[in-house]
Design a protein around this motif. Structure first.
Motif, PDB file in Angstrom:
ATOM      1  N   GLU A  44     -14.036 -14.092  -0.237  1.00  0.00           N
ATOM      2  CA  GLU A  44     -15.020 -13.033   0.019  1.00  0.00           C
ATOM      3  C   GLU A  44     -15.572 -13.126   1.443  1.00  0.00           C
ATOM      4  O   GLU A  44     -15.706 -12.109   2.130  1.00  0.00           O
ATOM      5  CB  GLU A  44     -16.162 -13.124  -0.990  1.00  0.00           C
ATOM      6  N   THR A  47     -12.818 -12.000   3.796  1.00  0.00           N
ATOM      7  CA  THR A  47     -12.659 -10.545   3.691  1.00  0.00           C
ATOM      8  C   THR A  47     -13.769  -9.832   4.456  1.00  0.00           C
ATOM      9  O   THR A  47     -13.508  -8.857   5.172  1.00  0.00           O
ATOM     10  CB  THR A  47     -12.650 -10.111   2.216  1.00  0.00           C
ATOM     11  N   ASN A  48     -14.990 -10.304   4.339  1.00  0.00           N
ATOM     12  CA  ASN A  48     -16.103  -9.708   5.082  1.00  0.00           C
ATOM     13  C   ASN A  48     -15.878  -9.794   6.582  1.00  0.00           C
ATOM     14  O   ASN A  48     -16.196  -8.859   7.322  1.00  0.00           O
ATOM     15  CB  ASN A  48     -17.429 -10.366   4.703  1.00  0.00           C
ATOM     16  N   GLN A  49     -15.323 -10.902   7.038  1.00  0.00           N
ATOM     17  CA  GLN A  49     -15.034 -11.049   8.469  1.00  0.00           C
ATOM     18  C   GLN A  49     -13.942 -10.078   8.901  1.00  0.00           C
ATOM     19  O   GLN A  49     -14.030  -9.467   9.964  1.00  0.00           O
ATOM     20  CB  GLN A  49     -14.623 -12.483   8.790  1.00  0.00           C
ATOM     21  N   VAL A  50     -12.913  -9.927   8.084  1.00  0.00           N
ATOM     22  CA  VAL A  50     -11.816  -9.016   8.406  1.00  0.00           C
ATOM     23  C   VAL A  50     -12.317  -7.573   8.446  1.00  0.00           C
ATOM     24  O   VAL A  50     -11.907  -6.787   9.303  1.00  0.00           O
ATOM     25  CB  VAL A  50     -10.652  -9.161   7.395  1.00  0.00           C
ATOM     26  N   LEU A  51     -13.203  -7.221   7.531  1.00  0.00           N
ATOM     27  CA  LEU A  51     -13.694  -5.850   7.442  1.00  0.00           C
ATOM     28  C   LEU A  51     -14.777  -5.520   8.462  1.00  0.00           C
ATOM     29  O   LEU A  51     -15.129  -4.352   8.631  1.00  0.00           O
ATOM     30  CB  LEU A  51     -14.222  -5.571   6.031  1.00  0.00           C
ATOM     31  N   ARG A  62      -8.295  -2.328   9.118  1.00  0.00           N
ATOM     32  CA  ARG A  62      -9.038  -3.496   8.622  1.00  0.00           C
ATOM     33  C   ARG A  62      -8.969  -3.589   7.105  1.00  0.00           C
ATOM     34  O   ARG A  62      -8.820  -4.682   6.555  1.00  0.00           O
ATOM     35  CB  ARG A  62     -10.493  -3.455   9.094  1.00  0.00           C
ATOM     36  N   ARG A  63      -9.034  -2.454   6.402  1.00  0.00           N
ATOM     37  CA  ARG A  63      -8.905  -2.470   4.940  1.00  0.00           C
ATOM     38  C   ARG A  63      -7.512  -2.944   4.521  1.00  0.00           C
ATOM     39  O   ARG A  63      -7.381  -3.743   3.602  1.00  0.00           O
ATOM     40  CB  ARG A  63      -9.191  -1.090   4.355  1.00  0.00           C
ATOM     41  N   SER A  66      -7.267  -6.623   5.082  1.00  0.00           N
ATOM     42  CA  SER A  66      -8.025  -7.392   4.087  1.00  0.00           C
ATOM     43  C   SER A  66      -7.237  -7.502   2.788  1.00  0.00           C
ATOM     44  O   SER A  66      -7.288  -8.529   2.116  1.00  0.00           O
ATOM     45  CB  SER A  66      -9.404  -6.775   3.847  1.00  0.00           C
ATOM     46  N   GLN A  67      -6.484  -6.457   2.428  1.00  0.00           N
ATOM     47  CA  GLN A  67      -5.649  -6.518   1.235  1.00  0.00           C
ATOM     48  C   GLN A  67      -4.507  -7.509   1.413  1.00  0.00           C
ATOM     49  O   GLN A  67      -4.176  -8.268   0.500  1.00  0.00           O
ATOM     50  CB  GLN A  67      -5.107  -5.131   0.900  1.00  0.00           C
ATOM     51  N   VAL A  69      -4.521 -10.123   3.397  1.00  0.00           N
ATOM     52  CA  VAL A  69      -5.132 -11.448   3.388  1.00  0.00           C
ATOM     53  C   VAL A  69      -5.436 -11.883   1.951  1.00  0.00           C
ATOM     54  O   VAL A  69      -5.179 -13.033   1.577  1.00  0.00           O
ATOM     55  CB  VAL A  69      -6.394 -11.477   4.271  1.00  0.00           C
ATOM     56  N   ALA A  70      -5.939 -10.978   1.133  1.00  0.00           N
ATOM     57  CA  ALA A  70      -6.252 -11.314  -0.271  1.00  0.00           C
ATOM     58  C   ALA A  70      -4.987 -11.694  -1.025  1.00  0.00           C
ATOM     59  O   ALA A  70      -4.989 -12.658  -1.800  1.00  0.00           O
ATOM     60  CB  ALA A  70      -6.963 -10.146  -0.949  1.00  0.00           C
TER      61      ALA A  70
END
Length: 76
Positions: A44, A47-51, A62-63, A66-67, A69-70
């Motif tokens: 989490e 993800t916040n850093q990526v977004l 960025r979205r 983030s996907q 990366v997840a």
């Protein structure tokens, strides 16, 4: 793989000297995940850093990242 997974931010940063290809990007993502985990951060937090807003990627990119990366987080 032609590139070892980096262990620290300096090794990740040094990768920018290499020609960019899919493998280099995958190894960089793996290195970031490895480092973030070693620092005790969660998916989490990453993800916040990526977004977070930046001048490099637009919101849609960025979205998407983030996907990716997840997914990588779950597989590494």
């Amino acid at each position: 793989m032609n590139y070892p997974i980096p262990d620290n931010p300096q090794e990740i940063f040094a990768m920018k000297q290499q020609p960019v290809d899919e493998e280099l990007v995958a190894v960089a993502i793996a290195g970031v995940i490895k480092f973030v985990r070693s620092q005790g951060q969660s998916l989490e937090e990453l993800t916040n850093q990526v977004l977070a807003e930046d001048a490099v990627l637009d919101k849609q990119q960025r979205r998407w990242l983030s996907q990716v990366v997840a997914q990588a987080w779950e597989n590494i």
